[in-house]
Design a protein around this motif. Structure first.
Motif, PDB file in Angstrom:
ATOM      1  N   SER A 163     -31.528  27.116  -5.205  1.00 28.88           N
ATOM      2  CA  SER A 163     -30.438  27.265  -4.244  1.00 28.88           C
ATOM      3  C   SER A 163     -29.167  27.857  -4.857  1.00 28.88           C
ATOM      4  O   SER A 163     -28.291  28.316  -4.124  1.00 28.88           O
ATOM      5  CB  SER A 163     -30.107  25.918  -3.603  1.00 28.88           C
ATOM      6  N   SER A 219     -15.919  26.103   5.745  1.00 25.04           N
ATOM      7  CA  SER A 219     -16.494  27.301   6.394  1.00 25.04           C
ATOM      8  C   SER A 219     -15.427  28.111   7.105  1.00 25.04           C
ATOM      9  O   SER A 219     -14.293  27.687   7.247  1.00 25.04           O
ATOM     10  CB  SER A 219     -17.571  26.883   7.375  1.00 25.04           C
ATOM     11  N   VAL A 238     -16.463  22.813   0.090  1.00 30.27           N
ATOM     12  CA  VAL A 238     -16.429  24.214   0.508  1.00 30.27           C
ATOM     13  C   VAL A 238     -16.284  24.244   2.025  1.00 30.27           C
ATOM     14  O   VAL A 238     -17.152  23.754   2.745  1.00 30.27           O
ATOM     15  CB  VAL A 238     -17.694  24.960   0.072  1.00 30.27           C
ATOM     16  N   ARG A 286     -25.760  32.773  -8.200  1.00 31.87           N
ATOM     17  CA  ARG A 286     -24.381  32.437  -7.801  1.00 31.87           C
ATOM     18  C   ARG A 286     -23.673  31.574  -8.846  1.00 31.87           C
ATOM     19  O   ARG A 286     -22.463  31.713  -9.033  1.00 31.87           O
ATOM     20  CB  ARG A 286     -24.391  31.686  -6.467  1.00 31.87           C
ATOM     21  N   LYS A 301     -20.900  28.157  -0.818  1.00 32.16           N
ATOM     22  CA  LYS A 301     -21.293  27.952   0.566  1.00 32.16           C
ATOM     23  C   LYS A 301     -20.953  26.517   0.976  1.00 32.16           C
ATOM     24  O   LYS A 301     -20.879  25.630   0.118  1.00 32.16           O
ATOM     25  CB  LYS A 301     -22.795  28.170   0.715  1.00 32.16           C
ATOM     26  N   PRO A 302     -20.782  26.271   2.266  1.00 30.77           N
ATOM     27  CA  PRO A 302     -20.511  24.895   2.703  1.00 30.77           C
ATOM     28  C   PRO A 302     -21.570  23.903   2.222  1.00 30.77           C
ATOM     29  O   PRO A 302     -21.247  22.747   1.921  1.00 30.77           O
ATOM     30  CB  PRO A 302     -20.497  25.021   4.225  1.00 30.77           C
ATOM     31  N   GLU A 303     -22.810  24.366   2.110  1.00 32.57           N
ATOM     32  CA  GLU A 303     -23.877  23.453   1.656  1.00 32.57           C
ATOM     33  C   GLU A 303     -23.781  23.116   0.169  1.00 32.57           C
ATOM     34  O   GLU A 303     -24.545  22.288  -0.323  1.00 32.57           O
ATOM     35  CB  GLU A 303     -25.256  24.028   1.982  1.00 32.57           C
ATOM     36  N   ASP A 304     -22.876  23.745  -0.551  1.00 28.47           N
ATOM     37  CA  ASP A 304     -22.624  23.374  -1.940  1.00 28.47           C
ATOM     38  C   ASP A 304     -21.692  22.171  -2.045  1.00 28.47           C
ATOM     39  O   ASP A 304     -21.471  21.648  -3.146  1.00 28.47           O
ATOM     40  CB  ASP A 304     -22.005  24.549  -2.709  1.00 28.47           C
ATOM     41  N   ALA A 362     -15.433  29.133   1.895  1.00 24.97           N
ATOM     42  CA  ALA A 362     -16.733  29.768   1.685  1.00 24.97           C
ATOM     43  C   ALA A 362     -16.543  31.167   1.117  1.00 24.97           C
ATOM     44  O   ALA A 362     -15.653  31.907   1.545  1.00 24.97           O
ATOM     45  CB  ALA A 362     -17.514  29.818   2.981  1.00 24.97           C
ATOM     46  N   GLY A 363     -17.371  31.494   0.133  1.00 24.88           N
ATOM     47  CA  GLY A 363     -17.257  32.775  -0.547  1.00 24.88           C
ATOM     48  C   GLY A 363     -16.379  32.739  -1.780  1.00 24.88           C
ATOM     49  O   GLY A 363     -16.363  33.695  -2.564  1.00 24.88           O
ATOM     50  N   SER A 412     -19.460  32.655  -4.963  1.00 23.77           N
ATOM     51  CA  SER A 412     -20.056  32.788  -3.620  1.00 23.77           C
ATOM     52  C   SER A 412     -20.426  31.421  -3.048  1.00 23.77           C
ATOM     53  O   SER A 412     -21.534  31.219  -2.547  1.00 23.77           O
ATOM     54  CB  SER A 412     -21.299  33.684  -3.689  1.00 23.77           C
TER      55      SER A 412
END
Length: 116
Positions: free
Chosen positions: A62, A116, A114, A66, A86-89, A14-15, A84
């Protein structure tokens, strides 16, 4: 027919950042828009970003701010720079082209994970 080959997926924290590329071949003169979609487990495929010409872009809310989509018409390629993350990506990302005849072609998909 248009053939699409994707590359660049993988595992990232993440990130972090990843860059996806998609090369088109075949009837490339028929291509209008190019873009990226994604499908997470148990969810419907959703639009991520599209580009028409070289500058007309559209992003899912969403990913705005980014992700950046770009297109190289000389190389018949579309690229998605993802920052950037995110796990939801996490999803399988698919390259898409839409032709002037409003036909859709899809790549084979590339996994983006991704952690976390």
């Amino acid at each position: 027919q248009v053939q699409l080959v994707e590359s660049g997926g993988g595992l990232v924290q993440a990130g972090g950042s990843l860059r996806l590329s998609c090369a088109a071949s075949g009837r490339i003169f028929s291509i209008d828009a190019m873009g990226w979609y994604r499908q997470a487990p148990g969810k419907q495929r959703e639009l991520v970003a599209t580009i028409r010409g070289s500058v007309t872009t559209h992003y899912a809310d969403s990913v705005k701010g980014r992700f950046t989509i770009s297109r190289d018409n000389a190389k018949n390629m579309v690229t998605l720079q993802m920052n950037s993350l995110k796990p939801e990506d996490t999803a399988v990302y698919y390259c898409n082209v839409n032709t002037w005849q409003r036909l859709d072609y899809w790549g084979q998909g590339t996994q983006v994970t991704v952690s976390s």
